[in-house]
Design an enzyme around this catalytic site. Structure first.
Site, PDB file in Angstrom:
ATOM      1  CG  MET A   1      -2.509  -3.284  -2.471  1.00  0.00           C
ATOM      2  SD  MET A   1      -1.769  -4.865  -3.557  1.00  0.00           S
ATOM      3  CE  MET A   1      -0.278  -4.961  -2.681  1.00  0.00           C
TER       4      MET A   1
ATOM      5  N   GLY B   1       1.402   3.624   8.975  1.00  0.00           N
ATOM      6  CA  GLY B   1       1.942   4.431   7.469  1.00  0.00           C
ATOM      7  C   GLY B   1       0.634   4.768   6.660  1.00  0.00           C
ATOM      8  CG  HIS B   2      -1.604   1.732   4.728  1.00  0.00           C
ATOM      9  ND1 HIS B   2      -1.630   0.326   5.444  1.00  0.00           N
ATOM     10  CD2 HIS B   2      -1.387   1.275   3.522  1.00  0.00           C
ATOM     11  CE1 HIS B   2      -0.957  -0.493   4.893  1.00  0.00           C
ATOM     12  NE2 HIS B   2      -0.988   0.162   3.495  1.00  0.00           N
TER      13      HIS B   2
ATOM     14  CD  GLN C   1       0.069  -3.928  -6.954  1.00  0.00           C
ATOM     15  OE1 GLN C   1      -0.969  -3.122  -7.344  1.00  0.00           O
ATOM     16  NE2 GLN C   1       0.718  -3.499  -6.076  1.00  0.00           N
TER      17      GLN C   1
ATOM     18  CE  LYS D   1       7.827  -0.743   3.509  1.00  0.00           C
ATOM     19  NZ  LYS D   1       7.393  -1.180   2.410  1.00  0.00           N
TER      20      LYS D   1
ATOM     21  CD  GLN E   1       3.244   1.609  -5.426  1.00  0.00           C
ATOM     22  OE1 GLN E   1       3.360   0.405  -5.767  1.00  0.00           O
ATOM     23  NE2 GLN E   1       2.840   2.099  -4.225  1.00  0.00           N
TER      24      GLN E   1
ATOM     25  CB  SER F   1       5.656  -3.523   5.202  1.00  0.00           C
ATOM     26  OG  SER F   1       5.286  -4.272   4.403  1.00  0.00           O
TER      27      SER F   1
ATOM     28  NE  ARG G   1       4.572  -7.240  -0.098  1.00  0.00           N
ATOM     29  CZ  ARG G   1       4.379  -7.958  -0.916  1.00  0.00           C
ATOM     30  NH1 ARG G   1       4.501  -9.315  -0.738  1.00  0.00           N
ATOM     31  NH2 ARG G   1       3.871  -7.621  -2.132  1.00  0.00           N
TER      32      ARG G   1
END
Ligand code: AMP
Length: 280
Positions: free
Chosen positions: A30, A36-37, A61, A151, A155, A187, A189
């Site tokens: 997203m 991490g990505h 979602q 993580k 999911q 994250s 976020r």
């Protein structure tokens, strides 16, 4: 790296490449990318000839529309990071491109028990949205291998289940959680945390570590209640702290000391909801 916005265009190109034997690794995201990505992009690059990343903030979602509206967007930086990591194609669709028939008559996925617990319980409809978008992406990209992050433990389990049934030829790779130097799970976020909240946020990881280091066979009630109380005292609003069987996420009230377990936390710091987990 080339950027493609139309589903039909990327599908045509990838089908042609698959026909000549090029293997495709796929990393759905997203955006608001971080290390991490990028670790998923690197894993995909190591194992495939071509890496496709998608950036799409999927409205279906988000159980909370406000959360969707303020989801971080850093597209210029994302493109730079993907180029640097050696991503081959960035798929950057619009909502219309992903949902050409709008949001009516969306597919319903029979997820069973796994949708009734943890994030399934606290974010109603979330995993339906995740499955809707990832299945649509898989139909467009048709990769050899799909890369997901540990993580988002639940999911990954939901998507592994669905992909195994609907797309049995697609392999799945689950990559380890990348963390900040103090242990906080990376994250998108985290970008929304204030300086003060960022300092507090590490307590989620510290709580997971504490449980991991001190957990003993037997009744787990006190461990869970103690951890919830400790995080609450630090200013978190805890959705859940659970200790689950690693292979199916069954919530355990007792641990035999042998069963592989995963400890999972979801908690808010003011308006920012953070999740993390650790496998024991
Ligand atoms: P998102 O953009 O949050 O939807 O995440 C896209 C993918 O990156 C998902 O498979 C996530 O599990 C994975 N991911 C997110 N954060 C991390 C992290 N800290 N370490 C490894 N993978 C991650």
């Amino acid at each position: 790296m080339i950027i493609i916005k139309k589903a039909g265009d990327i599908k045509n190109q990838l089908v042609a490449l698959t026909k000549i034997g090029i293997s495709i690794g796929f990393v759905p995201t997203m955006g608001a990318l971080h290390t991490g990505h990028i670790s998923l992009i690197e894993a995909a690059k190591n194992e495939n000839e071509l890496v496709v990343c998608s950036i799409f903030i999927n409205p279906t979602q988000f159980n909370d529309p406000k959360d969707f509206e303020i989801y971080p967007v850093t597209i210029e930086k994302d493109i730079y990071l993907l180029e640097k990591a050696g991503c081959s194609i960035l798929f950057l669709p619009t909502v219309d491109e992903m949902y050409p028939d709008g949001f009516k008559n969306l597919s319903y996925f029979k997820l069973g028990f796994i949708e009734t617990i943890l994030d399934g319980k606290y974010r109603p409809g979330h995993f339906q949205g995740v499955c809707q978008v990832v299945c649509r992406l898989l139909e467009i990209v048709l990769p050899n291998k799909l890369y997901l992050g540990q993580k988002d433990f639940q999911q990954s389990m939901v998507l592994s289940k669905i992909a195994t049934i609907a797309y049995p030829s697609i392999q799945i790779g689950i990559c380890p959680t990348q963390r900040e130097p103090d242990g906080l799970a990376m994250s998108s976020r985290n970008l929304r945390l204030t300086t003060e909240e960022r300092l507090l946020a590490v307590n989620i990881y510290l709580t997971l570590k504490y449980i991991q280091d001190t957990i003993k066979p037997g009744d787990l009630t006190n461990v869970k209640h103690g951890a919830i109380a400790a995080l609450t005292a630090k200013g978190f609003k805890v959705d859940y702290i659970e200790i689950c069987r690693k292979n199916n996420l069954e919530i355990l009230e007792n641990w035999d000391g042998n069963t592989a377990i995963v400890i999972l936390i979801a908690a808010f710091l003011n308006s920012v909801r953070l999740i993390d987990n650790i496998v024991v």
